[in-house]
Design a protein around this motif. Sequence first.
Motif, PDB file in Angstrom:
ATOM      1  N   TYR A 148       0.837  -1.212   0.000  1.00  0.00           N
ATOM      2  CA  TYR A 148       0.000   0.000   0.000  1.00  0.00           C
ATOM      3  C   TYR A 148       0.868   1.258   0.000  1.00  0.00           C
ATOM      4  O   TYR A 148       0.670   2.177  -0.796  1.00  0.00           O
ATOM      5  CB  TYR A 148      -0.930  -0.034   1.211  1.00  0.00           C
ATOM      6  N   ARG A 149       1.869   1.269   0.886  1.00  0.00           N
ATOM      7  CA  ARG A 149       2.713   2.470   1.000  1.00  0.00           C
ATOM      8  C   ARG A 149       3.600   2.682  -0.224  1.00  0.00           C
ATOM      9  O   ARG A 149       4.000   3.806  -0.519  1.00  0.00           O
ATOM     10  CB  ARG A 149       3.551   2.409   2.285  1.00  0.00           C
ATOM     11  N   LEU A 150       3.911   1.608  -0.934  1.00  0.00           N
ATOM     12  CA  LEU A 150       4.700   1.744  -2.170  1.00  0.00           C
ATOM     13  C   LEU A 150       3.822   2.130  -3.365  1.00  0.00           C
ATOM     14  O   LEU A 150       4.311   2.263  -4.485  1.00  0.00           O
ATOM     15  CB  LEU A 150       5.423   0.425  -2.479  1.00  0.00           C
ATOM     16  N   GLY A 151       2.531   2.291  -3.123  1.00  0.00           N
ATOM     17  CA  GLY A 151       1.618   2.712  -4.192  1.00  0.00           C
ATOM     18  C   GLY A 151       1.240   1.579  -5.130  1.00  0.00           C
ATOM     19  O   GLY A 151       0.708   1.814  -6.220  1.00  0.00           O
ATOM     20  N   LYS A 152       1.469   0.328  -4.710  1.00  0.00           N
ATOM     21  CA  LYS A 152       1.136  -0.809  -5.583  1.00  0.00           C
ATOM     22  C   LYS A 152      -0.349  -1.165  -5.504  1.00  0.00           C
ATOM     23  O   LYS A 152      -0.877  -1.827  -6.382  1.00  0.00           O
ATOM     24  CB  LYS A 152       1.991  -2.022  -5.202  1.00  0.00           C
ATOM     25  N   ILE A 153      -1.006  -0.723  -4.414  1.00  0.00           N
ATOM     26  CA  ILE A 153      -2.442  -0.977  -4.247  1.00  0.00           C
ATOM     27  C   ILE A 153      -3.150   0.374  -4.193  1.00  0.00           C
ATOM     28  O   ILE A 153      -2.760   1.236  -3.402  1.00  0.00           O
ATOM     29  CB  ILE A 153      -2.712  -1.732  -2.930  1.00  0.00           C
ATOM     30  N   LYS A 154      -4.175   0.532  -5.031  1.00  0.00           N
ATOM     31  CA  LYS A 154      -4.895   1.807  -5.069  1.00  0.00           C
ATOM     32  C   LYS A 154      -6.364   1.588  -4.744  1.00  0.00           C
ATOM     33  O   LYS A 154      -6.870   0.478  -4.876  1.00  0.00           O
ATOM     34  CB  LYS A 154      -4.749   2.440  -6.448  1.00  0.00           C
ATOM     35  N   LYS A 155      -7.013   2.683  -4.374  1.00  0.00           N
ATOM     36  CA  LYS A 155      -8.439   2.629  -4.042  1.00  0.00           C
ATOM     37  C   LYS A 155      -9.212   1.956  -5.189  1.00  0.00           C
ATOM     38  O   LYS A 155      -9.003   2.297  -6.357  1.00  0.00           O
ATOM     39  CB  LYS A 155      -8.956   4.046  -3.813  1.00  0.00           C
ATOM     40  N   GLY A 156     -10.045   0.987  -4.853  1.00  0.00           N
ATOM     41  CA  GLY A 156     -10.846   0.290  -5.864  1.00  0.00           C
ATOM     42  C   GLY A 156     -10.222  -1.006  -6.348  1.00  0.00           C
ATOM     43  O   GLY A 156     -10.893  -1.809  -7.004  1.00  0.00           O
ATOM     44  N   ASP A 157      -8.945  -1.248  -6.045  1.00  0.00           N
ATOM     45  CA  ASP A 157      -8.285  -2.487  -6.481  1.00  0.00           C
ATOM     46  C   ASP A 157      -8.858  -3.700  -5.751  1.00  0.00           C
ATOM     47  O   ASP A 157      -9.163  -3.629  -4.551  1.00  0.00           O
ATOM     48  CB  ASP A 157      -6.775  -2.434  -6.177  1.00  0.00           C
ATOM     49  N   ASN A 158      -8.944  -4.832  -6.475  1.00  0.00           N
ATOM     50  CA  ASN A 158      -9.305  -6.104  -5.840  1.00  0.00           C
ATOM     51  C   ASN A 158      -8.022  -6.810  -5.416  1.00  0.00           C
ATOM     52  O   ASN A 158      -7.223  -7.229  -6.263  1.00  0.00           O
ATOM     53  CB  ASN A 158     -10.073  -6.997  -6.811  1.00  0.00           C
ATOM     54  N   VAL A 159      -7.833  -6.903  -4.106  1.00  0.00           N
ATOM     55  CA  VAL A 159      -6.608  -7.487  -3.565  1.00  0.00           C
ATOM     56  C   VAL A 159      -6.953  -8.845  -2.956  1.00  0.00           C
ATOM     57  O   VAL A 159      -7.860  -8.935  -2.126  1.00  0.00           O
ATOM     58  CB  VAL A 159      -6.000  -6.572  -2.478  1.00  0.00           C
ATOM     59  N   VAL A 160      -6.244  -9.883  -3.394  1.00  0.00           N
ATOM     60  CA  VAL A 160      -6.460 -11.214  -2.816  1.00  0.00           C
ATOM     61  C   VAL A 160      -5.395 -11.465  -1.745  1.00  0.00           C
ATOM     62  O   VAL A 160      -4.195 -11.303  -2.001  1.00  0.00           O
ATOM     63  CB  VAL A 160      -6.386 -12.315  -3.901  1.00  0.00           C
ATOM     64  N   LEU A 161      -5.836 -11.810  -0.543  1.00  0.00           N
ATOM     65  CA  LEU A 161      -4.932 -12.204   0.542  1.00  0.00           C
ATOM     66  C   LEU A 161      -5.078 -13.716   0.708  1.00  0.00           C
ATOM     67  O   LEU A 161      -6.202 -14.219   0.736  1.00  0.00           O
ATOM     68  CB  LEU A 161      -5.324 -11.536   1.867  1.00  0.00           C
ATOM     69  N   VAL A 162      -3.952 -14.426   0.827  1.00  0.00           N
ATOM     70  CA  VAL A 162      -4.072 -15.878   1.002  1.00  0.00           C
ATOM     71  C   VAL A 162      -2.912 -16.418   1.832  1.00  0.00           C
ATOM     72  O   VAL A 162      -1.770 -15.994   1.660  1.00  0.00           O
ATOM     73  CB  VAL A 162      -4.181 -16.601  -0.373  1.00  0.00           C
TER      74      VAL A 162
END
Length: 334
Positions: free
Chosen positions: A297-311
């Motif tokens: 998130y802090r590196l800007g790789k995830i932005k508002k609205g992105d679908n992020v899969v955690l596993v």
Amino acid sequence: MNNKAGILGIGSYLPEKIIDNLYFEKTMDTSDEWIKTRTGISERRIANDNEATSDLATKAALKAIKCAKLKPENIDLVIVATATSDMVFPSTACIVQNNIGATKAAAFDMSAACSGFIYAMTVAKQFVENKVYQNVLVIGAEVLSRVLDYTDRTTSILFGDGAGAVVIGNVEFGGILSTYLGSDGSGKEFLNIPAGGSKLPASQNTIDNKLHTIKMAGNDVYKFAVRIMGDASLKALEMANLKTCNIDYLIPHQANIRIIEASAKRLKLNMDKVYVNLDKCGNMSAASIPVALDEAYRLGKIKKGDNVVLVGFGGGLTWGSSVVNWSIQGGKNE
Ligand code: COA
């Protein structure tokens, strides 16, 4: 009105001390090359002697609360996912609750080994969406260096210390679209710490035989991990009515680069859509996913609205996955 729970704020903390592969090269029969090619790990962070799991958790928690623009007294519940609690009781969550001054919060620990963060996030989501609590602090924190046998080359090279935290609350946009959890206790022998509980309490014998340290059947865990990481991710996507082509970013548990690459392949993802920090952090069990999520998130790789899969997967055996539609603005340079 969106009734979904989501991530309001996030933070992480890594101890300063670094142990690189050369340390292991000097102390046991292994090599930097073996460790890097078989695991992807170059170094890991290790807590100072005076740092316990609650200390790491407290630092990550305060950052997450600040990121959520809240105060500790706004927190209704603290859940700490950990396999290395400060002591048998009180819970590490109670210690953190006091450290941060979350005077109105209930607190408990969650035991699901490396899957603990997704388990805890799932519990937090129920409390928020059922309107029992408004703001739930979920922390994954570990000081695994205290439960490693530094003469065992098959386990000691793999793990590190750290903490990551999120505040879960109602979000106006996006949120936690799905969570999927599973367990298979028949695999309890594959990954465990045999002594120190009611089955095998501390004794001279357990100490002499180092039974208070992590024991692992590496190959069995490896085969299980490769299968379950793909299966669980696909299940969470299906529950969110999404397909692999809808994944913007993958945050996998950081156990072994070969397991992560196999998961990415199964999900038809290029590695530039997958966050990897195990080269620097090793496997931090319940802390791996929230630390990786915070860094991405802090590196800007995830932005508002992105679908992020955690596993993730871990001892138990346990596994868990989630699709999070990212709801926090900002990131890079924040
Ligand atoms: N350095 C050098 N050699 C090592 C070693 C090390 N640090 N660790 C193990 N070896 C040796 C083994 O003793 C074995 O030697 P042998 O063939 O003479 O018996 C050889 O390397 C191969 O061992 P193997 O276990 O088959 O290696 P691997 O390719 O499966 O890699 C792991 C071992 C542990 C890295 C891998 O199995 C793994 O990552 N498993 C999953 C672990 C995990 O994710 N745990 C956490 C779950 S949350």
